[in-house]
Design an enzyme around this catalytic site. Structure first.
Site, mmCIF file in Angstrom:
data_model
loop_
_atom_site.group_PDB
_atom_site.id
_atom_site.type_symbol
_atom_site.label_atom_id
_atom_site.label_comp_id
_atom_site.label_asym_id
_atom_site.label_seq_id
_atom_site.Cartn_x
_atom_site.Cartn_y
_atom_site.Cartn_z
ATOM 1 C CB CYS A 119 -0.893 -0.075 1.139
ATOM 2 S SG CYS A 119 -2.381 0.856 0.631
ATOM 3 C CG HIS A 159 -3.585 -3.844 3.196
ATOM 4 N ND1 HIS A 159 -2.853 -3.409 3.825
ATOM 5 C CD2 HIS A 159 -4.396 -2.840 2.771
ATOM 6 C CE1 HIS A 159 -2.784 -1.950 3.902
ATOM 7 N NE2 HIS A 159 -3.544 -1.690 3.214
ATOM 8 C CD GLU A 163 -1.486 -6.327 5.259
ATOM 9 O OE1 GLU A 163 -1.242 -6.769 3.896
ATOM 10 O OE2 GLU A 163 -1.411 -5.075 5.538
HETATM 11 N N1 GLN Z 1 -1.905 6.987 2.690
HETATM 12 C C1 GLN Z 1 -2.058 6.098 1.631
HETATM 13 C C2 GLN Z 1 -3.711 6.261 0.972
HETATM 14 O O1 GLN Z 1 -4.503 6.539 1.569
HETATM 15 C C3 GLN Z 1 -1.698 4.576 2.047
HETATM 16 C C4 GLN Z 1 -2.815 3.986 2.656
HETATM 17 C C5 GLN Z 1 -2.273 2.440 3.200
HETATM 18 O O2 GLN Z 1 -1.076 2.152 3.128
HETATM 19 N N2 GLN Z 1 -3.270 1.673 3.654
HETATM 20 O O3 GLN Z 1 -3.466 5.880 -0.039
#
Ligand code: GLN
Length: 553
Positions: free
Chosen positions: A382, A508, A510
């Protein structure tokens, strides 16, 4: 008819109620039963999505896009329970639904009160948590500790819930602590007695007591607790701290006969044995492993283990799959800037997890540069992907001021920008791109080699994304988009074919790894880290005789 198990906690928080609930779910599944799992949280936030990870740990995301408590991660890692938006309710969510009905005029002029309106809404939430409706056993964990003001309506609601069902269809499990007093060398039962006393005042008589201990609970203590708490002796169960892995918990509880007692109470067939063969083999693997490899996790919330819970678990799963113990070097992103990338020296892989806010961002970017230039395996998740794209744009593609619009609204090169669908969003809670989305993985890429399929589904939680205007330029310089959302044309995976293992994902992974089925990217990452380690050892002329690693946490 679905039977219900309610799990409450007493004396102190952090007793591992989530783990124990998940372990009960696993034991029942291994008897051929189907289970659903749910958590009721007494705090007033509608969900944990707006809470700081320092306060609450990681926010777990379900397929249908609910932002939930991290205990749901345990549920998914241990069981096959299907988790949805109805698998986690908070006081805030319950009140929100009641107040909405009140504004709509649904209460027909009556005074709206905790009993019966809030408790009815909680009972309704418990019913909705039974997914699918045909499961044999629904397990509901009540967050917090008995005696908290916030927990009261939930405890009252489960008391009422049991009134409507035959006695053998509801089971109350209470998890408590037997503190060990080092000075006198004794364990104490009084806090447990008092906690059960509090429950009984509310009208709940626990059927099973699970006593968390550091030391062995003696037969005398078991009998004393049984007598004072009005629980049959064989239903007073010791759950001692596990020695080497949280995955020991179900095996330990089975040894203590918990599965049999649960089944007997619920009048479910209890003759056969619970088969934990594959689980025990997995534990033997963890226990007997001798090889190690070290992964640096560079993050903002590094002081709190729970903030990256699923990531650490997924790394452990990948270790099991690769017959290696993964040692984690937890690095504060800011320290990479303050102390230099030397603090990463010696690690076999770098993982940069997701995150929010500007603090630590440049430290993450610096550590990714270090991994790229030193050919150390890299895995970005992310925000980790977003940082990798910024780093590559700045230092390879010649866009020196490249940045994300999240933190630099005036950058000339917004390689990471806001999704179109997010432009008019002002509320913070529950408004990100959330939940499962499909991704098409291009053949011949590292990602395709790992997944071994073209169409995958992964969970998301973000507002920003790779800016398609820069895709061609980044690709020309060597950063390939190997996975894309088919309909929306959003970049989901980037990788660097010129590097031994360099991958970033917008989702994600994970949240879809378990000890018996490590996630393919985590598995591939740890395998690459092992190769890197072997090469480093061979280079240093000391195969298999690495120096003790520093900075281990
Ligand atoms: N802050 C970033 C976004 O909103 C990444 C979010 C995250 O890592 N879950 O896109």
């Amino acid at each position: 008819m679905t039977k219900h198990i309610f799990v409450t906690g007493g004396v102190v928080s952090s007793l591992g109620k989530g783990l124990t609930s998940a372990a009960i779910g696993l034991l029942l599944e291994r008897r051929g039963l189907t289970v659903s799992m749910q958590k009721l949280d007494p705090y007033i936030n509608v969900d944990p999505g707006t809470m700081s990870p320092f306060q609450h740990g990681e926010v777990y995301v379900t397929d249908d896009g609910a932002e939930t408590d991290l205990d749901l991660g345990h549920y998914e890692r241990y069981t096959h329970a299907k988790l949805t938006k109805n698998s986690n309710f908070t006081t805030g969510k319950i009140y929100q639904s009641v107040i909405k009905k009140e504004r709509h005029g649904d209460y027909l002029g009556r005074t709206v009160q905790v009993i019966p309106h809030i408790t009815d809404a909680i009972k309704d939430a418990i019913h909705r948590g039974v997914v699918p409706e045909t499961v044999d056993v629904a397990i509901t964990e009540i967050g917090g500790t008995v005696g908290d003001i916030e927990s009261l309506p939930f405890l009252e609601a489960i008391r009422q819930f049991a009134l409507d069902l035959p006695r053998e269809d509801v089971l109350f499990v209470h998890i408590t602590l037997l503190p060990y007093l080092r000075a006198s060398g004794e364990m104490k039962t009084k806090p447990t007695q008092q906690s059960v006393g509090k429950l009984r005042e509310i009208g709940i008589q626990p059927d099973i007591l699970i006593c968390r201990t550091e030391e062995r609970m003696t037969e005398d203590m078991g009998r004393k607790i049984s007598l004072f708490c009005n629980v049959r002796r064989q239903a007073v169960i010791e759950e001692r701290d596990v020695a080497f892995s949280i995955y020991e918990v179900p095996v330990d509880l089975k040894k203590k006969g918990l599965d049999k007692i649960v089944l007997e109470h619920l009048r479910l067939p209890a003759e056969e044995e619970t088969d934990l063969g594959d689980w025990e083999a997995m534990l033997a693997e963890i226990k007997n492993v001798t090889k190690t490899c070290e992964i640096a996790v560079v993050g903002k919330y590094i002081e709190l283990h729970d903030a990256y819970k699923s990531i650490y678990e997924s790394l452990a799963h990948a270790g099991i799959a690769n017959h290696v113990k993964v040692v984690i070097r937890k690095v504060r992103a800011e320290d990479v800037l303050e102390k230099g990338t030397e603090i990463l020296a010696g690690v076999d892989g770098l993982l940069v997890p997701g995150g929010f806010g500007e603090r630590g961002l440049e430290g993450k970017i610096a550590s990714i540069r270090w991994a790229r230039e030193n050919r150390v395996p890299f895995f970005g998740i992310c925000l980790g992907l977003q940082c990798a794209v910024i780093e590559f744009a700045r230092n390879v593609a010649g866009l020196e001021e490249a940045h994300t619009l999240e933190h630099s609204p005036h950058t000339p090169d917004p390689v990471i920008h806001l999704m179109e669908s997010q432009e008019d969003v002002s509320d913070k809670g529950g408004t990100m791109r959330l939940g499962a989305y499909e991704c098409r993985v291009h053949e011949g890429t590292l990602a395709h080699g790992l997944y071994q399929k073209e169409l995958i589904s992964e969970r998301h939680r973000h507002r920003y994304e790779v800016n398609n205007d820069y895709r061609a330029r980044l690709a020309e310089a060597g950063l390939v988009s190997s996975g894309v959302h088919p309909g929306l044309n959003l970049v989901e995976i980037v990788e660097l074919p010129s590097h031994p293992f360099f991958i970033g994902v917008q989702f994600h992974p994970e949240f879809q790894s378990s000890p018996l089925r490590a996630h393919p990217i985590f598995r591939g990452f740890v395998s690459a880290a092992l190769s890197h380690r072997d090469e480093a050892d061979a280079g240093a002329g000391r195969v298999g005789a690495r120096q003790p690693l520093k900075n281990r946490v």
